[in-house]
Design a protein around this motif. Structure first.
Motif, short mmCIF file in Angstrom:
data_model
loop_
_atom_site.label_atom_id
_atom_site.label_comp_id
_atom_site.label_asym_id
_atom_site.label_seq_id
_atom_site.Cartn_x
_atom_site.Cartn_y
_atom_site.Cartn_z
N TYR A 1 27.10 22.32 -38.02
CA TYR A 1 28.49 22.67 -38.22
C TYR A 1 28.83 22.96 -36.18
CZ TYR A 1 31.34 27.14 -38.09
OH TYR A 1 32.25 27.40 -38.02
N GLY A 2 29.61 22.45 -36.15
CA GLY A 2 29.76 22.54 -34.62
C GLY A 2 30.78 22.63 -34.20
N GLY A 3 31.11 22.41 -32.59
CA GLY A 3 32.66 22.27 -32.54
C GLY A 3 34.16 23.03 -32.43
N ALA A 4 35.35 22.83 -32.41
CA ALA A 4 36.24 23.56 -32.27
C ALA A 4 36.21 23.86 -33.57
CB ALA A 4 37.26 23.20 -32.03
N SER B 1 29.55 27.40 -26.78
CA SER B 1 30.24 27.52 -26.01
C SER B 1 30.16 29.41 -25.86
CB SER B 1 31.80 27.26 -26.80
OG SER B 1 31.46 27.86 -28.33
N GLU B 2 29.20 30.50 -27.59
CA GLU B 2 29.06 31.01 -27.57
C GLU B 2 28.53 31.75 -26.74
OE1 GLU B 2 29.84 29.04 -30.18
OE2 GLU B 2 31.10 30.51 -31.61
N ILE B 3 27.31 31.22 -25.86
CA ILE B 3 26.14 31.18 -25.39
C ILE B 3 27.02 30.88 -24.35
CG2 ILE B 3 23.95 30.43 -24.16
CD1 ILE B 3 23.06 28.53 -26.71
N THR B 4 27.60 30.45 -23.87
CA THR B 4 28.01 30.26 -22.24
C THR B 4 28.87 31.26 -21.98
OG1 THR B 4 28.03 27.30 -22.78
CG2 THR B 4 29.44 28.70 -20.55
N GLY B 5 29.62 31.80 -23.27
CA GLY B 5 30.75 32.46 -22.54
C GLY B 5 30.32 34.16 -22.07
N LEU B 6 28.91 34.19 -23.40
CA LEU B 6 28.29 36.03 -22.85
C LEU B 6 27.45 34.79 -21.67
CD1 LEU B 6 26.97 38.02 -24.22
CD2 LEU B 6 25.62 37.24 -25.39
N MET B 7 26.56 34.49 -21.76
CA MET B 7 26.23 34.26 -20.14
C MET B 7 27.33 34.78 -18.70
SD MET B 7 23.36 30.95 -20.29
CE MET B 7 22.89 31.45 -18.97
N GLU B 8 28.41 33.67 -19.25
CA GLU B 8 28.88 34.02 -17.98
C GLU B 8 29.90 35.52 -17.76
OE1 GLU B 8 31.49 29.84 -18.31
OE2 GLU B 8 32.16 30.79 -19.02
N MET C 1 25.09 35.71 -15.44
CA MET C 1 24.33 34.28 -15.69
C MET C 1 24.73 33.25 -15.56
SD MET C 1 22.24 35.93 -18.79
CE MET C 1 20.54 35.29 -18.92
N PRO C 2 23.91 32.53 -14.44
CA PRO C 2 24.28 31.51 -14.26
C PRO C 2 24.27 30.13 -15.23
CG PRO C 2 21.78 31.78 -13.37
CD PRO C 2 22.22 33.11 -13.75
N VAL C 3 24.98 29.45 -15.41
CA VAL C 3 25.16 28.09 -16.74
C VAL C 3 24.72 27.18 -15.93
CG1 VAL C 3 26.62 27.44 -18.36
CG2 VAL C 3 26.71 29.63 -17.93
N ARG C 4 23.78 26.42 -16.36
CA ARG C 4 23.50 25.39 -15.57
C ARG C 4 23.12 24.19 -16.61
NH1 ARG C 4 19.01 22.97 -12.55
NH2 ARG C 4 18.22 24.14 -12.95
N PHE C 5 23.59 22.71 -16.64
CA PHE C 5 23.17 21.82 -17.75
C PHE C 5 23.11 20.82 -16.55
CE2 PHE C 5 26.26 24.08 -19.95
CZ PHE C 5 26.03 24.53 -21.01
N LEU C 6 21.93 19.75 -17.02
CA LEU C 6 21.42 18.73 -17.31
C LEU C 6 21.10 17.58 -17.74
CD1 LEU C 6 19.07 18.00 -14.57
CD2 LEU C 6 17.65 18.71 -15.96
N MET D 1 19.76 35.90 -29.78
CA MET D 1 20.79 36.75 -29.80
C MET D 1 22.19 36.17 -30.48
SD MET D 1 22.41 39.73 -27.23
CE MET D 1 20.99 39.72 -26.08
N VAL D 2 22.82 35.33 -29.80
CA VAL D 2 23.58 34.48 -30.45
C VAL D 2 23.97 33.70 -31.64
CG1 VAL D 2 25.44 32.82 -29.72
CG2 VAL D 2 25.35 34.26 -28.17
N LEU D 3 22.72 32.36 -31.80
CA LEU D 3 22.62 32.15 -32.60
C LEU D 3 22.39 33.05 -34.00
CD1 LEU D 3 20.83 28.79 -31.42
CD2 LEU D 3 23.30 28.89 -31.19
N VAL D 4 21.61 33.36 -33.97
CA VAL D 4 20.70 34.18 -34.46
C VAL D 4 21.19 35.50 -35.22
CG1 VAL D 4 18.27 34.95 -35.91
CG2 VAL D 4 18.37 33.08 -34.56
N GLY D 5 22.14 36.38 -34.29
CA GLY D 5 22.59 36.83 -34.83
C GLY D 5 23.92 37.35 -34.46
N LYS D 6 24.37 36.39 -34.34
CA LYS D 6 25.87 36.42 -33.90
C LYS D 6 26.55 35.41 -35.19
CE LYS D 6 30.11 35.97 -31.68
NZ LYS D 6 31.06 35.69 -32.25
#
Length: 293
Positions: free
Chosen positions: A30-33, A66-73, A77-82, A98-103
């Protein structure tokens, strides 16, 4: 009367697929929009419940990028992808958990349980469900799956529950790891001996030409997928999904599906109708889509 007859016809079309899928395990990534839109989330939750009530054993695996990125921003906090993978520092790993397990996990469990006492949320850390090894120092707390222990999932399924799994893993170095949810879904499907693994995303499937909607590829073999990958015809966020599909098929999972989670009732259309939707990957010979589910 015609509307009633159409509804009856749809039910009769679904009957052979219901009989075929009865008692089988289906892993749903389950993911995406569909994850971001609460209306879509509730619809997909209802579809998963219906699958359960007509005899399928669904297992849901989710991420939450997307939820992780939103909270970090929001936290500055810096958001970086490789290479398409989130670089996960020690501090970022706390946000991931916190986001995946708690939200996200709790929201999806709650959406399913609106229909009854059906879902239980777990993370890959629970019961050593997912054990991973750190990929490399440049990725930080990003892991690759080493092993899957399905004990907790089998116990939940045997007790009549729908397991909902957050893609956080126990590291073989003793600390938590962030693991790509597509790859976790594929590994879980393989370990469970699932009949199908289904990936819900934001596009209709794989295309021969991404700019031509009519070029959707309905059925592909692993060999065709490998040819496309070698020609760099699959990239970005689709690459881990296709990699997970191939791994699952090679491990004995019968079918792998890539569906658009924003299409109304995409799960039910794929599993319980003759034509299906999206892209299906299978190692079996199929002469056309009908009858090859």
């Amino acid at each position: 009367m015609k509307d009633l007859l159409d509804k009856a016809g749809t039910l009769m079309e679904a009957l052979p697929w219901i009989k075929e899928a009865w008692g089988r395990k289906v892993v749903i990534k389950y993911g995406g929009a569909a994850m971001k839109d609460p209306v879509l989330r509730e619809q997909i939750a209802a579809d998963i419940v219906l699958m359960k009530l007509v005899g399928v054993n669904p297992i849901v695996v989710h991420g939450g990028g997307s939820e992780i990125t939103g909270l970090m921003e929001r936290l500055g906090m810096p958001v970086r992808f490789l290479n398409g993978q989130r670089v996960t520092t020690e501090e970022a790993m706390d946000i991931v958990r916190m986001v995946l397990v708690g939200k996200v996990n709790k929201e999806l469990v709650g959406a399913i349980n609106m229909h009854g006492r059906l879902a239980i949320g777990v993370s890959g850390e629970d019961g050593n469900l997912v054990v991973a090894t750190p990929r490399s120092p440049e990725f930080g707390r990003v892991g690759d799956v080493v092993s899957i222990d399905t004990t907790i999932l089998e116990n939940l399924i045997d007790s009549g529950f729908i397991p909902v799994v957050a893609s956080v893993a126990n590291g073989d170095d003793g600390a938590s790891l962030n693991v790509n949810a597509d790859l976790v879904a594929g590994e879980v499907a393989s370990a469970l001996g699932a009949d199908k693994v289904i990936f819900l995303t934001d596009v209709n499937g794989l295309y021969r030409d991404v700019d031509d909607p009519a070029s959707l590829l309905s059925v592909l073999t692993p060999e065709q997928i490998e040819t496309m990958m070698a020609a760099d015809e699959i990239a970005g966020g689709m690459l881990p999904k296709v990699t997970a599909c191939l791994g699952a098929i090679r491990s004995g999972v019968r079918r792998a599906h890539i569906l658009n989670g924003t299409v109304e009732h995409a799960l039910l259309l794929e599993v319980y109708t003759d034509e299906g939707v999206g892209t299906m990957i299978t190692g079996d010979f199929i002469r056309g889509r009908v009858g090859g589910k």
